[in-house]
Design a protein around this motif. Structure first.
Motif, PDB file in Angstrom:
ATOM      1  N   ILE A   2       0.860  -1.177   0.000  1.00 23.53           N
ATOM      2  CA  ILE A   2       0.000   0.000   0.000  1.00 23.53           C
ATOM      3  C   ILE A   2       0.896   1.227   0.000  1.00 23.53           C
ATOM      4  O   ILE A   2       1.700   1.410   0.886  1.00 23.53           O
ATOM      5  N   SER A 105      -9.060  -3.539  -4.607  1.00 24.52           N
ATOM      6  CA  SER A 105      -8.623  -2.867  -3.381  1.00 24.52           C
ATOM      7  C   SER A 105      -9.823  -2.206  -2.709  1.00 24.52           C
ATOM      8  O   SER A 105     -10.769  -1.798  -3.388  1.00 24.52           O
ATOM      9  N   LYS A 123      -7.447  -2.662   2.348  1.00 22.79           N
ATOM     10  CA  LYS A 123      -7.084  -3.991   1.871  1.00 22.79           C
ATOM     11  C   LYS A 123      -6.683  -3.830   0.418  1.00 22.79           C
ATOM     12  O   LYS A 123      -7.522  -3.545  -0.433  1.00 22.79           O
ATOM     13  N   ASP A 124      -5.385  -3.991   0.169  1.00 26.32           N
ATOM     14  CA  ASP A 124      -4.870  -3.805  -1.182  1.00 26.32           C
ATOM     15  C   ASP A 124      -5.128  -5.052  -2.025  1.00 26.32           C
ATOM     16  O   ASP A 124      -5.257  -6.155  -1.499  1.00 26.32           O
ATOM     17  N   LYS A 125      -5.179  -4.877  -3.326  1.00 23.91           N
ATOM     18  CA  LYS A 125      -5.458  -5.981  -4.246  1.00 23.91           C
ATOM     19  C   LYS A 125      -4.441  -7.110  -4.121  1.00 23.91           C
ATOM     20  O   LYS A 125      -4.743  -8.259  -4.398  1.00 23.91           O
TER      21      LYS A 125
END
Length: 162
Positions: A2, A105, A123-125
């Motif tokens: 992130i 994301s 919450k990142d991909k």
């Protein structure tokens, strides 16, 4: 990892709307392109619920204030697939809200003037999760980051740096 919450501000700013909207009203965005406002109620006092379709393909469903700006609770669906569901003030993301990017994301938390600001969770991909304080779209203050490989950092962040 992130790095920064992407600029999520809508490019669609509206001109003031009359208080007695009963049909479609044409507005101008900051680029001068027209958008359409549809309202079902007449003469709302402080805010009215409506659906707006912008010429760039974005749509907004929720309240607008007397100046035609997104206000209070609403959902902004961007043409690129991104969605913001939350509070607005003066047309901007402000208060509690959730932003989901088309790439997978997600951010859920506090917003101030279209930026992640205050307590929030990203919450990142790629599977990275950051839960903590944000300032001006940057991880800043106490937070906990868990990388997809299971590595955890729990501590202070300053301008997106551990």
């Amino acid at each position: 990892a992130i790095e920064q919450v992407a600029k999520s501000k809508s490019d669609s700013k509206m001109q003031p709307v009359s208080r007695n909207v009963t049909a479609a009203v044409v507005h101008r965005s900051t680029e001068g392109a027209a958008s359409t406002l549809e309202a079902g109620a007449e003469g709302a006092s402080n805010s009215m619920e409506t659906t707006i379709t912008y010429t760039n393909g974005d749509t907004y469903t929720g309240h607008v204030d007397n100046d035609g700006q997104r206000d209070r609770k609403g959902i902004l669906r961007k043409a690129n697939g991104d969605v913001y569901d939350g509070q607005f003030k003066g047309g901007m993301f402000h208060g509690e809200g959730k932003y989901s990017w088309a790439n997978g994301s997600k951010y859920s938390g506090k917003w101030l003037a279209d930026m992640a600001h205050g307590k929030g969770k990203m919450k990142d991909k790629d599977g990275t999760v950051y839960d903590g304080q944000w300032k001006n779209n940057l991880m800043h203050g106490k937070g906990k980051m868990k990388l997809k490989d299971g590595t955890v950092y729990d501590g202070e962040f300053s301008n997106n740096k551990k």
